[in-house]
Design a protein around this motif. Structure first.
Motif, PDB file in Angstrom:
ATOM      1  N   ASN A 125      57.339  -9.918 -66.765  1.00  0.00           N
ATOM      2  CA  ASN A 125      57.815 -11.738 -66.917  1.00  0.00           C
ATOM      3  C   ASN A 125      56.357 -12.081 -67.141  1.00  0.00           C
ATOM      4  OD1 ASN A 125      59.044 -13.859 -67.445  1.00  0.00           O
ATOM      5  ND2 ASN A 125      60.720 -13.293 -67.763  1.00  0.00           N
ATOM      6  N   PRO A 126      56.916 -12.785 -68.242  1.00  0.00           N
ATOM      7  CA  PRO A 126      55.403 -13.674 -68.751  1.00  0.00           C
ATOM      8  C   PRO A 126      54.770 -14.927 -67.875  1.00  0.00           C
ATOM      9  CG  PRO A 126      56.439 -13.534 -70.710  1.00  0.00           C
ATOM     10  CD  PRO A 126      57.719 -12.566 -69.595  1.00  0.00           C
ATOM     11  N   VAL A 184      66.422  -1.865 -67.797  1.00  0.00           N
ATOM     12  CA  VAL A 184      65.580  -2.461 -67.325  1.00  0.00           C
ATOM     13  C   VAL A 184      64.325  -3.218 -67.888  1.00  0.00           C
ATOM     14  CG1 VAL A 184      64.047  -0.285 -67.376  1.00  0.00           C
ATOM     15  CG2 VAL A 184      64.077  -1.741 -65.769  1.00  0.00           C
ATOM     16  N   ILE A 185      63.748  -3.122 -69.340  1.00  0.00           N
ATOM     17  CA  ILE A 185      63.210  -4.208 -69.982  1.00  0.00           C
ATOM     18  C   ILE A 185      63.921  -5.256 -69.939  1.00  0.00           C
ATOM     19  CG2 ILE A 185      62.696  -4.396 -72.613  1.00  0.00           C
ATOM     20  CD1 ILE A 185      61.770  -0.806 -72.352  1.00  0.00           C
ATOM     21  N   ASN A 186      65.147  -5.357 -69.811  1.00  0.00           N
ATOM     22  CA  ASN A 186      65.945  -6.437 -70.384  1.00  0.00           C
ATOM     23  C   ASN A 186      65.541  -7.391 -69.277  1.00  0.00           C
ATOM     24  OD1 ASN A 186      66.772  -6.535 -73.747  1.00  0.00           O
ATOM     25  ND2 ASN A 186      68.760  -5.009 -72.852  1.00  0.00           N
ATOM     26  N   ASP A 187      66.129  -6.302 -68.274  1.00  0.00           N
ATOM     27  CA  ASP A 187      66.238  -7.346 -66.807  1.00  0.00           C
ATOM     28  C   ASP A 187      64.992  -8.058 -66.327  1.00  0.00           C
ATOM     29  OD1 ASP A 187      68.553  -7.417 -66.438  1.00  0.00           O
ATOM     30  OD2 ASP A 187      68.952  -5.740 -64.515  1.00  0.00           O
ATOM     31  N   VAL A 188      63.433  -7.407 -67.045  1.00  0.00           N
ATOM     32  CA  VAL A 188      62.463  -7.522 -66.666  1.00  0.00           C
ATOM     33  C   VAL A 188      62.311  -8.803 -67.597  1.00  0.00           C
ATOM     34  CG1 VAL A 188      59.575  -7.547 -66.692  1.00  0.00           C
ATOM     35  CG2 VAL A 188      61.017  -5.160 -66.409  1.00  0.00           C
ATOM     36  N   LEU A 212      57.119 -10.481 -72.837  1.00  0.00           N
ATOM     37  CA  LEU A 212      56.287  -9.338 -71.746  1.00  0.00           C
ATOM     38  C   LEU A 212      54.910  -9.733 -71.684  1.00  0.00           C
ATOM     39  CD1 LEU A 212      58.494  -5.804 -72.133  1.00  0.00           C
ATOM     40  CD2 LEU A 212      58.701  -7.911 -70.484  1.00  0.00           C
ATOM     41  N   LYS A 213      54.473  -9.676 -70.357  1.00  0.00           N
ATOM     42  CA  LYS A 213      53.491  -9.480 -70.738  1.00  0.00           C
ATOM     43  C   LYS A 213      52.443  -8.263 -70.338  1.00  0.00           C
ATOM     44  CE  LYS A 213      51.650 -12.049 -66.741  1.00  0.00           C
ATOM     45  NZ  LYS A 213      51.125 -13.258 -66.320  1.00  0.00           N
ATOM     46  N   ALA A 214      51.226  -8.130 -70.617  1.00  0.00           N
ATOM     47  CA  ALA A 214      51.210  -6.193 -70.339  1.00  0.00           C
ATOM     48  C   ALA A 214      49.731  -6.245 -68.894  1.00  0.00           C
ATOM     49  CB  ALA A 214      50.181  -6.109 -71.526  1.00  0.00           C
TER      50      ALA A 214
END
Length: 317
Positions: A125-126, A184-188, A212-214
């Protein structure tokens, strides 16, 4: 001697003609419409049809981590009319996870060509304070409880990459399996779990959009769309490389002349500037090769992932 040469030539022409079976070529994809594999399949199919001189239609047969589609293609006519755009899972991971697969990748498929490479990126998460993956590891080790990292399911590339990452970094993490990447992407993004290892094509839009933050790339080199994101090796976390490549295979009995024609068509399709641009725009890296190279890749990845699955005693749900 002349008769032998003539017969051989006629057989070759017959085999080439088999690739032009009546009706369109069906390109089977093991995942639902709209996902990364489907997107690559549709971009490839459009140009592949032009190269082959006949329509190529994407057919989605989702379920069971790709095993349903794989089993279907394994029993399909071996005439070039049915092809399988597989990710690494169905041909190199499933054999180690499932005891009673209805197909055997080595026995039932004839490799045609690798299509694209898909690097794996670690995202959070950012709002996560970690500056990069190495910083994330330090923070997890200082935490009072294990940090939850989601995956798209037990035995998936995101799960196996997490296992490699945890071993290499000694991060204090907890695996949380989901049923698919989307939840899972939504939950991150919603901060229900801390992070996720996923294919760049499935995440690049969220990264570029600031959702999202890489923190790191699980690949030997940085990704062209994320040049500022260092590889895990650059951050001191060695040996964590995960490529969820996609490749094209046909039923095993497909004549070699048909395989060669298909291989040349794939190479020509992926060399087309518009096709390369469309694939590269969403993070897939075109990477055609010979049938022999794809066969060797399937074998080496099967060995790699089988060793990890057995060492970690990973079993499907």
């Amino acid at each position: 001697m002349f008769k032998k040469i003539l017969c051989a030539g006629l057989l070759g022409l017959a085999a080439l003609g088999a690739a032009r079976a009546e009706g369109p070529v069906r390109l089977v994809v093991a995942f639902p419409p709209g996902g990364p594999v489907d997107l690559v399949g549709r971009v490839l199919a459009e140009q592949l049809g032009k190269e082959l001189g006949q329509p190529v239609i994407v057919e989605n047969r989702a379920g069971a981590n790709g095993n349903i589609a794989a089993a279907y293609v394994a029993k399909a006519p071996a005439d070039g009319s049915v092809l399988f755009l597989t990710s690494v899972g169905a041909v190199a991971i499933s054999p180690a996870l499932y005891k009673d697969l209805p197909y055997d990748p080595a026995r039932d498929f004839a490799p045609v060509s690798k299509v694209v490479n898909n690097a794996t990126v670690f995202v959070v998460n950012p709002s996560n304070p970690a500056a990069d993956a190495a910083d994330f590891v330090k923070r997890s080790q200082a935490a009072t409880q294990a940090v939850a990292i989601g995956s798209s399911g037990i035995g998936s590339i995101p799960h196996l990459t997490l296992e490699m990452f945890a071993d290499a970094s000694r991060a204090n993490v907890l695996h949380v399996p989901y049923k698919g990447a989307a939840p899972v992407i939504n939950d991150v993004m919603g901060n229900q779990v801390a992070g996720f290892f996923g294919d760049v094509p499935g995440l690049i839009g969220h990264i570029q959009g600031g959702k999202l933050k890489a923190l790191g790339i699980a690949a030997p080199t940085r990704h062209p769309l994320l040049p500022q994101v260092r590889t895990l090796a650059e951050q001191g976390i060695a040996g964590v490389e995960s490529n969820n490549w996609y490749g094209l295979v046909a039923p095993a009995a497909t004549p070699s002349a048909v395989i060669e024609r298909l291989n040349q068509a794939v190479r020509a399709a992926l060399a087309t500037e518009s096709v390369r641009a469309r694939l590269e725009k969403f993070g897939a890296q075109p990477a055609p090769g010979t049938p022999q190279e794809l066969a060797a890749l399937i074998a080496s990845d099967r060995e790699k992932w089988t060793a990890l699955i057995q060492r970690k005693n990973i079993r499907p749900e």
